[in-house]
Design a protein around this motif. Structure first.
Motif, PDB file in Angstrom:
ATOM      1  N   PRO A 121      43.699  76.861 -23.929  1.00  0.00           N
ATOM      2  CA  PRO A 121      42.328  76.920 -23.408  1.00  0.00           C
ATOM      3  C   PRO A 121      42.094  76.001 -22.215  1.00  0.00           C
ATOM      4  O   PRO A 121      41.327  76.345 -21.315  1.00  0.00           O
ATOM      5  N   GLU A 122      42.764  74.864 -22.164  1.00  0.00           N
ATOM      6  CA  GLU A 122      42.574  73.919 -21.065  1.00  0.00           C
ATOM      7  C   GLU A 122      43.029  74.491 -19.718  1.00  0.00           C
ATOM      8  O   GLU A 122      42.509  74.126 -18.671  1.00  0.00           O
ATOM      9  N   PHE A 123      44.005  75.407 -19.734  1.00  0.00           N
ATOM     10  CA  PHE A 123      44.563  75.955 -18.498  1.00  0.00           C
ATOM     11  C   PHE A 123      43.745  77.102 -17.933  1.00  0.00           C
ATOM     12  O   PHE A 123      43.922  77.494 -16.794  1.00  0.00           O
ATOM     13  N   PHE A 124      42.889  77.699 -18.743  1.00  0.00           N
ATOM     14  CA  PHE A 124      42.085  78.826 -18.268  1.00  0.00           C
ATOM     15  C   PHE A 124      40.764  78.798 -18.997  1.00  0.00           C
ATOM     16  O   PHE A 124      40.726  78.567 -20.201  1.00  0.00           O
ATOM     17  N   ARG A 125      39.718  79.051 -18.308  1.00  0.00           N
ATOM     18  CA  ARG A 125      38.386  79.013 -18.924  1.00  0.00           C
ATOM     19  C   ARG A 125      38.093  80.320 -19.644  1.00  0.00           C
ATOM     20  O   ARG A 125      37.453  81.210 -19.107  1.00  0.00           O
ATOM     21  N   PHE A 126      38.595  80.414 -20.861  1.00  0.00           N
ATOM     22  CA  PHE A 126      38.369  81.605 -21.671  1.00  0.00           C
ATOM     23  C   PHE A 126      36.935  81.670 -22.161  1.00  0.00           C
ATOM     24  O   PHE A 126      36.483  82.697 -22.616  1.00  0.00           O
ATOM     25  N   VAL A 130      38.757  72.520 -34.689  1.00  0.00           N
ATOM     26  CA  VAL A 130      39.977  71.838 -34.226  1.00  0.00           C
ATOM     27  C   VAL A 130      39.897  71.589 -32.723  1.00  0.00           C
ATOM     28  O   VAL A 130      40.186  70.485 -32.251  1.00  0.00           O
ATOM     29  N   ILE A 131      39.499  72.607 -31.973  1.00  0.00           N
ATOM     30  CA  ILE A 131      39.418  72.451 -30.513  1.00  0.00           C
ATOM     31  C   ILE A 131      38.357  71.412 -30.156  1.00  0.00           C
ATOM     32  O   ILE A 131      38.575  70.570 -29.296  1.00  0.00           O
ATOM     33  N   GLY A 132      37.223  71.456 -30.854  1.00  0.00           N
ATOM     34  CA  GLY A 132      36.138  70.517 -30.578  1.00  0.00           C
ATOM     35  C   GLY A 132      36.467  69.088 -30.926  1.00  0.00           C
ATOM     36  O   GLY A 132      35.913  68.163 -30.358  1.00  0.00           O
ATOM     37  N   SER A 133      37.411  68.908 -31.857  1.00  0.00           N
ATOM     38  CA  SER A 133      37.764  67.537 -32.265  1.00  0.00           C
ATOM     39  C   SER A 133      39.127  67.122 -31.756  1.00  0.00           C
ATOM     40  O   SER A 133      39.737  66.199 -32.282  1.00  0.00           O
ATOM     41  N   GLY A 186      39.923  64.368 -26.654  1.00  0.00           N
ATOM     42  CA  GLY A 186      38.552  64.556 -26.177  1.00  0.00           C
ATOM     43  C   GLY A 186      38.404  65.715 -25.214  1.00  0.00           C
ATOM     44  O   GLY A 186      37.355  65.932 -24.649  1.00  0.00           O
ATOM     45  N   ARG A 187      39.475  66.494 -25.015  1.00  0.00           N
ATOM     46  CA  ARG A 187      39.386  67.652 -24.120  1.00  0.00           C
ATOM     47  C   ARG A 187      38.627  68.749 -24.803  1.00  0.00           C
ATOM     48  O   ARG A 187      38.692  68.914 -26.017  1.00  0.00           O
ATOM     49  N   ARG A 188      37.928  69.522 -24.048  1.00  0.00           N
ATOM     50  CA  ARG A 188      37.152  70.643 -24.591  1.00  0.00           C
ATOM     51  C   ARG A 188      37.716  71.933 -24.039  1.00  0.00           C
ATOM     52  O   ARG A 188      38.157  71.998 -22.905  1.00  0.00           O
ATOM     53  N   ALA A 189      37.654  72.984 -24.833  1.00  0.00           N
ATOM     54  CA  ALA A 189      38.095  74.289 -24.377  1.00  0.00           C
ATOM     55  C   ALA A 189      36.992  74.960 -23.592  1.00  0.00           C
ATOM     56  O   ALA A 189      35.847  74.726 -23.781  1.00  0.00           O
ATOM     57  N   VAL A 199      47.632  74.186 -27.792  1.00  0.00           N
ATOM     58  CA  VAL A 199      48.090  75.573 -27.753  1.00  0.00           C
ATOM     59  C   VAL A 199      47.564  76.278 -28.998  1.00  0.00           C
ATOM     60  O   VAL A 199      47.674  75.752 -30.105  1.00  0.00           O
ATOM     61  N   VAL A 200      47.006  77.472 -28.821  1.00  0.00           N
ATOM     62  CA  VAL A 200      46.443  78.257 -29.919  1.00  0.00           C
ATOM     63  C   VAL A 200      47.307  79.498 -30.135  1.00  0.00           C
ATOM     64  O   VAL A 200      47.469  80.310 -29.229  1.00  0.00           O
ATOM     65  N   VAL A 201      47.856  79.633 -31.350  1.00  0.00           N
ATOM     66  CA  VAL A 201      48.682  80.786 -31.706  1.00  0.00           C
ATOM     67  C   VAL A 201      48.054  81.499 -32.903  1.00  0.00           C
ATOM     68  O   VAL A 201      47.962  80.918 -33.987  1.00  0.00           O
TER      69      VAL A 201
END
Length: 153
Positions: free
Chosen positions: A55-60, A143-146, A150-153, A20-22
């Motif tokens: 980001p995982e729930f929607f392809r921003f 942070v998202i990349g690591s 292993g999930r990617r945004a 989650v990104v805030v």
């Protein structure tokens, strides 16, 4: 010109859930800033309605592009900067116009698209130094990349 400070806090929802990104403005979560504004303005419902973007729930698209206002044009001219506390951005988003120049990034013209009569003129604008903003976006992307799963945004 007064410049606000931007940061992006990333945490996993629940026990090992999605990232989650805030956004944080001047070290305060945007969720708290908007809750305080809506409650003070007497808006209903208000308080604990917003959550970070997942980001995982929607392809921003890349978060660096998203938070520069360059996400998919299907969302219209504004960019979701927060989603619903349930995790789905479209359920209860906070939208903003994001304008980026060589020296500045501005968030303004906030709206809650499901409550068109709400007035957010007094919320913001938030103005960020472009170089510091870009640094915050690079930190977010790292942070998202690591992400440990292993999930990617």
């Amino acid at each position: 010109m007064i410049s606000n400070e931007i940061g992006f806090n990333c945490h996993h929802r629940g026990d090992g859930g999605p990232l989650v990104v805030v956004p944080h403005i001047d070290r305060t979560p945007l969720t708290e800033l908007i809750d305080g504004f809506e409650i003070a303005a007497g808006m209903q419902p208000a308080g604990d309605a917003y959550g970070g973007l997942i980001p995982e729930f929607f392809r921003f698209g890349p978060m660096q592009e998203h938070f520069l206002g360059r996400s998919t044009s299907a969302m219209g001219p504004k960019t979701p900067v927060l989603g619903c506390e349930c995790g789905e951005w479209g359920c209860w988003p906070l939208m903003a116009r994001i304008t980026a120049t060589a020296d500045l990034v501005v968030w303004d013209a906030f709206e809650q698209p499901h409550r068109k009569t709400r007035d957010y003129v007094a919320f913001g604008p938030f103005q960020f130094d472009r170089h510091r903003y870009d640094d915050a976006l690079r930190a977010l992307s790292a942070v998202i990349g690591s992400d440990a799963d292993g999930r990617r945004a």
